[in-house]
Enzyme design. Structure first.
Site, PDB file in Angstrom:
ATOM      1  N   CYS A  21     -36.602  -0.095  -5.595  1.00  0.00           N
ATOM      2  CA  CYS A  21     -35.590   0.696  -4.885  1.00  0.00           C
ATOM      3  C   CYS A  21     -36.211   2.063  -4.564  1.00  0.00           C
ATOM      4  O   CYS A  21     -37.321   2.376  -5.008  1.00  0.00           O
ATOM      5  CB  CYS A  21     -34.378   0.888  -5.787  1.00  0.00           C
ATOM      6  SG  CYS A  21     -34.822   1.763  -7.306  1.00  0.00           S
ATOM      7  N   HIS A  83     -34.504   7.503 -15.076  1.00  0.00           N
ATOM      8  CA  HIS A  83     -33.165   7.252 -15.625  1.00  0.00           C
ATOM      9  C   HIS A  83     -32.395   8.523 -15.934  1.00  0.00           C
ATOM     10  O   HIS A  83     -31.205   8.474 -16.223  1.00  0.00           O
ATOM     11  CB  HIS A  83     -33.283   6.377 -16.882  1.00  0.00           C
ATOM     12  CG  HIS A  83     -34.189   5.204 -16.656  1.00  0.00           C
ATOM     13  ND1 HIS A  83     -35.540   5.232 -16.935  1.00  0.00           N
ATOM     14  CD2 HIS A  83     -33.950   3.994 -16.101  1.00  0.00           C
ATOM     15  CE1 HIS A  83     -36.088   4.077 -16.591  1.00  0.00           C
ATOM     16  NE2 HIS A  83     -35.153   3.308 -16.076  1.00  0.00           N
ATOM     17  N   HIS A 133     -28.705   3.036 -23.688  1.00  0.00           N
ATOM     18  CA  HIS A 133     -29.554   3.055 -22.490  1.00  0.00           C
ATOM     19  C   HIS A 133     -29.828   4.509 -22.113  1.00  0.00           C
ATOM     20  O   HIS A 133     -28.939   5.358 -22.194  1.00  0.00           O
ATOM     21  CB  HIS A 133     -28.849   2.315 -21.347  1.00  0.00           C
ATOM     22  CG  HIS A 133     -29.736   2.095 -20.146  1.00  0.00           C
ATOM     23  ND1 HIS A 133     -30.017   3.106 -19.257  1.00  0.00           N
ATOM     24  CD2 HIS A 133     -30.424   1.002 -19.714  1.00  0.00           C
ATOM     25  CE1 HIS A 133     -30.826   2.623 -18.310  1.00  0.00           C
ATOM     26  NE2 HIS A 133     -31.086   1.353 -18.570  1.00  0.00           N
ATOM     27  N   GLU A 135     -30.191   6.070 -19.348  1.00  0.00           N
ATOM     28  CA  GLU A 135     -29.346   6.668 -18.310  1.00  0.00           C
ATOM     29  C   GLU A 135     -28.016   7.118 -18.905  1.00  0.00           C
ATOM     30  O   GLU A 135     -27.503   8.209 -18.589  1.00  0.00           O
ATOM     31  CB  GLU A 135     -29.104   5.670 -17.169  1.00  0.00           C
ATOM     32  CG  GLU A 135     -28.234   6.259 -16.076  1.00  0.00           C
ATOM     33  CD  GLU A 135     -27.833   5.260 -15.007  1.00  0.00           C
ATOM     34  OE1 GLU A 135     -28.418   4.161 -14.934  1.00  0.00           O
ATOM     35  OE2 GLU A 135     -26.910   5.582 -14.236  1.00  0.00           O
ATOM     36  N   THR A 173     -25.595   3.225 -13.233  1.00  0.00           N
ATOM     37  CA  THR A 173     -25.870   2.796 -11.851  1.00  0.00           C
ATOM     38  C   THR A 173     -26.262   1.328 -11.725  1.00  0.00           C
ATOM     39  O   THR A 173     -26.301   0.800 -10.614  1.00  0.00           O
ATOM     40  CB  THR A 173     -27.015   3.636 -11.261  1.00  0.00           C
ATOM     41  OG1 THR A 173     -28.151   3.511 -12.130  1.00  0.00           O
ATOM     42  CG2 THR A 173     -26.629   5.092 -11.113  1.00  0.00           C
ATOM     43  N   CYS A 203     -25.356   1.775  -7.866  1.00  0.00           N
ATOM     44  CA  CYS A 203     -26.081   2.224  -6.666  1.00  0.00           C
ATOM     45  C   CYS A 203     -26.263   1.100  -5.650  1.00  0.00           C
ATOM     46  O   CYS A 203     -26.067  -0.083  -5.955  1.00  0.00           O
ATOM     47  CB  CYS A 203     -27.422   2.816  -7.070  1.00  0.00           C
ATOM     48  SG  CYS A 203     -28.617   1.561  -7.515  1.00  0.00           S
ATOM     49  N   ASN A 233     -30.923  -3.608 -14.838  1.00  0.00           N
ATOM     50  CA  ASN A 233     -30.546  -4.260 -13.573  1.00  0.00           C
ATOM     51  C   ASN A 233     -31.166  -5.648 -13.460  1.00  0.00           C
ATOM     52  O   ASN A 233     -30.568  -6.542 -12.869  1.00  0.00           O
ATOM     53  CB  ASN A 233     -30.890  -3.363 -12.383  1.00  0.00           C
ATOM     54  CG  ASN A 233     -32.360  -3.356 -12.048  1.00  0.00           C
ATOM     55  OD1 ASN A 233     -32.825  -4.140 -11.239  1.00  0.00           O
ATOM     56  ND2 ASN A 233     -33.129  -2.484 -12.708  1.00  0.00           N
TER      57      ASN A 233
HETATM   58  C1  2E7 Z   1     -33.532   4.319 -12.927  1.00  0.00           C
HETATM   59  C2  2E7 Z   1     -32.227   4.004 -12.943  1.00  0.00           C
HETATM   60  O1  2E7 Z   1     -36.248   1.037 -14.599  1.00  0.00           O
HETATM   61  P1  2E7 Z   1     -35.198   0.019 -14.377  1.00  0.00           P
HETATM   62  O2  2E7 Z   1     -35.470  -1.380 -14.779  1.00  0.00           O
HETATM   63  O3  2E7 Z   1     -33.889   0.615 -15.033  1.00  0.00           O
HETATM   64  P2  2E7 Z   1     -32.552  -0.024 -15.619  1.00  0.00           P
HETATM   65  O4  2E7 Z   1     -31.589   1.104 -15.600  1.00  0.00           O
HETATM   66  O5  2E7 Z   1     -32.141  -1.148 -14.780  1.00  0.00           O
HETATM   67  O6  2E7 Z   1     -32.829  -0.436 -17.052  1.00  0.00           O
HETATM   68  O7  2E7 Z   1     -34.834  -0.054 -12.832  1.00  0.00           O
HETATM   69  C3  2E7 Z   1     -34.917   1.013 -11.960  1.00  0.00           C
HETATM   70  C4  2E7 Z   1     -33.978   2.097 -12.301  1.00  0.00           C
HETATM   71  C5  2E7 Z   1     -32.640   1.855 -12.330  1.00  0.00           C
HETATM   72  N1  2E7 Z   1     -31.778   2.807 -12.652  1.00  0.00           N
HETATM   73  C6  2E7 Z   1     -34.432   3.329 -12.604  1.00  0.00           C
HETATM   74 CL1  2E7 Z   1     -31.091   5.168 -13.383  1.00  0.00          CL
HETATM   75 FE1  F3S Z   2     -32.999   2.673  -8.192  1.00  0.00          FE
HETATM   76 FE2  F3S Z   2     -31.813   4.983  -8.394  1.00  0.00          FE
HETATM   77 FE3  F3S Z   2     -30.447   2.774  -8.176  1.00  0.00          FE
HETATM   78  S1  F3S Z   2     -33.642   4.362  -9.482  1.00  0.00           S
HETATM   79  S2  F3S Z   2     -31.671   1.220  -9.133  1.00  0.00           S
HETATM   80  S3  F3S Z   2     -31.764   3.662  -6.637  1.00  0.00           S
HETATM   81  S4  F3S Z   2     -29.931   4.551  -9.393  1.00  0.00           S
END
Ligand code: 2E7
Ligand code: F3S
Length: 342
Positions: A21, A83, A133, A135, A173, A203, A233
């Site tokens: 992303c 995060h 987590h 975040e 998110t 998001c 995610n």
């Molecule tokens: C930052 C945020 O690093 P990821 O696997 O993080 P998650 O939150 O899914 O564990 O993915 C990208 C990302 C997603 N959300 C980075 Cl706040």
């Molecule tokens: Fe990526 Fe930001 Fe969403 S890091 S998964 S666009 S909250």
């Protein structure tokens, strides 16, 4: 929904959008640029994004991942992960005179700002997300006296608020959209005046990847999600695939983890990847599947993405002072929008 093939030919349905992303792209480039510009070591608090391969690759290039700022030498440079971090972490870094580069995703910063605003209006804030987590720790740290974390619909009955007419929900998110809506529905049953966030906290990238996997899952005997175990995610994509009708779904970090037994009797394999996953890992999976007879690949696209964030402002300023042009986008042609981190 994608219909099954009329023949029993083996095929792969490849989800799009998938993978990186805009926030991940920006955070990874920030570390790469910091290494290039300042030289190694560059310290990074927590994993810059939750992907083993990304962390290993950046480590090989001189990034040093630490758990907390007290592991960073006084006065050194540290990058904060995508995060986000709480004000307490900013304060701890300042107390050690660290030079910080904040790679918090701007869409997380937006949620932090919402939390600060509702707390200053003295709302009880119900933050839907997963305790522990990074975040959630960062967002909750913006207003610890006003925020309580709601992990799932089953948590709703235990929520206690000061004034049921002054309650708002916010969220992490990267949650499952459907499960979050169920949590909100139950919260609203208890607190009919519950306010919604000013805009979606889950998001665009999370939503788009879930929509794409939902579309292909009903036609799949198996859905493979590429992503690390601590990637919220990515883990959600497995759940969404199963909920949407995939007969089986597994998360893997690398292609070598594909168990040949998963492919027995299988005709259609869905493939997707989390927002922290470089495309090279998906290519490896497709190569491995092709070796197993799944050489036919059909893309199932439900959206196109062209969002891109400018680099963290501290880094941009240093690059500019050194006469270096801002880096180009790394994938596709994407519209540049500038969202300033706070
Ligand atoms: C930052 C945020 O690093 P990821 O696997 O993080 P998650 O939150 O899914 O564990 O993915 C990208 C990302 C997603 N959300 C980075 Cl706040
Ligand atoms: Fe990526 Fe930001 Fe969403 S890091 S998964 S666009 S909250």
């Amino acid at each position: 929904m994608v219909t099954p093939t009329s023949t029993d030919a083996k095929r792969v349905l490849l989800a799009a959008p998938r993978g990186y992303c805009a926030g991940v792209d920006r955070a990874v480039i920030a570390v790469e640029k910091a290494l290039e510009h300042y030289g190694a070591p560059v310290y990074v608090r927590k994993e810059i994004v939750h992907n083993k391969y990304v962390v290993e690759t950046l480590s090989e290039r001189g990034a040093v991942f630490v758990d907390e700022t007290d592991e960073v030498p006084e006065g050194a440079r540290v990058v904060f992960s995508a995060h986000g971090v709480s004000p307490a972490v900013h304060a701890a870094a300042a107390a050690r005179s660290l030079q910080t580069i904040d790679a918090t995703c701007p869409l997380v910063t937006k949620v932090h700002k919402e939390a600060v605003r509702f707390a200053s209006d003295d709302f009880d804030i119900l933050l839907i997300g997963h305790t522990g987590h990074e975040e959630v720790e960062g967002t909750a740290g913006e207003a610890p006296d006003h925020i309580q974390v709601v992990n799932s619909p089953d948590d709703v009955d235990d929520v206690v608020v000061r004034d049921p007419d002054k309650v708002v929900w916010l969220s992490q998110t990267t949650l499952s959209v459907d499960e979050t809506m169920e949590t909100v529905r139950r919260l609203r049953e208890r607190f009919p005046s519950l306010q919604d966030p000013p805009s979606d906290d889950i998001c665009y990238a999370t939503q788009n990847r879930q929509v794409a996997v939902k579309k292909l899952a009903p036609a799949c005997d198996l859905v493979i999600v590429v992503g690390s175990a601590n990637s919220s995610n990515s883990v959600r994509l497995v759940e969404v695939a199963l909920d949407a009708g995939a007969r089986a779904s597994y998360r893997i970090d690398r292609a070598v983890e594909i168990d040949p037994a998963w492919l027995e009797g299988v005709t259609t394999v869905g493939v997707t990847s989390g927002a922290s996953v470089p495309e090279i890992l998906v290519r490896d999976v497709l190569d491995r599947l092709a070796e197993a007879g799944f050489g036919s690949v059909e893309e199932v696209r439900t959206a196109t993405e062209d969002l891109m964030f400018s680099l963290p402002r501290e880094l941009r300023a240093d690059l500019k002072a050194a006469g270096q042009a801002p880096p180009r986008p790394t994938r596709g042609a994407r519209r540049a929008i500038t969202v300033e981190p706070v």
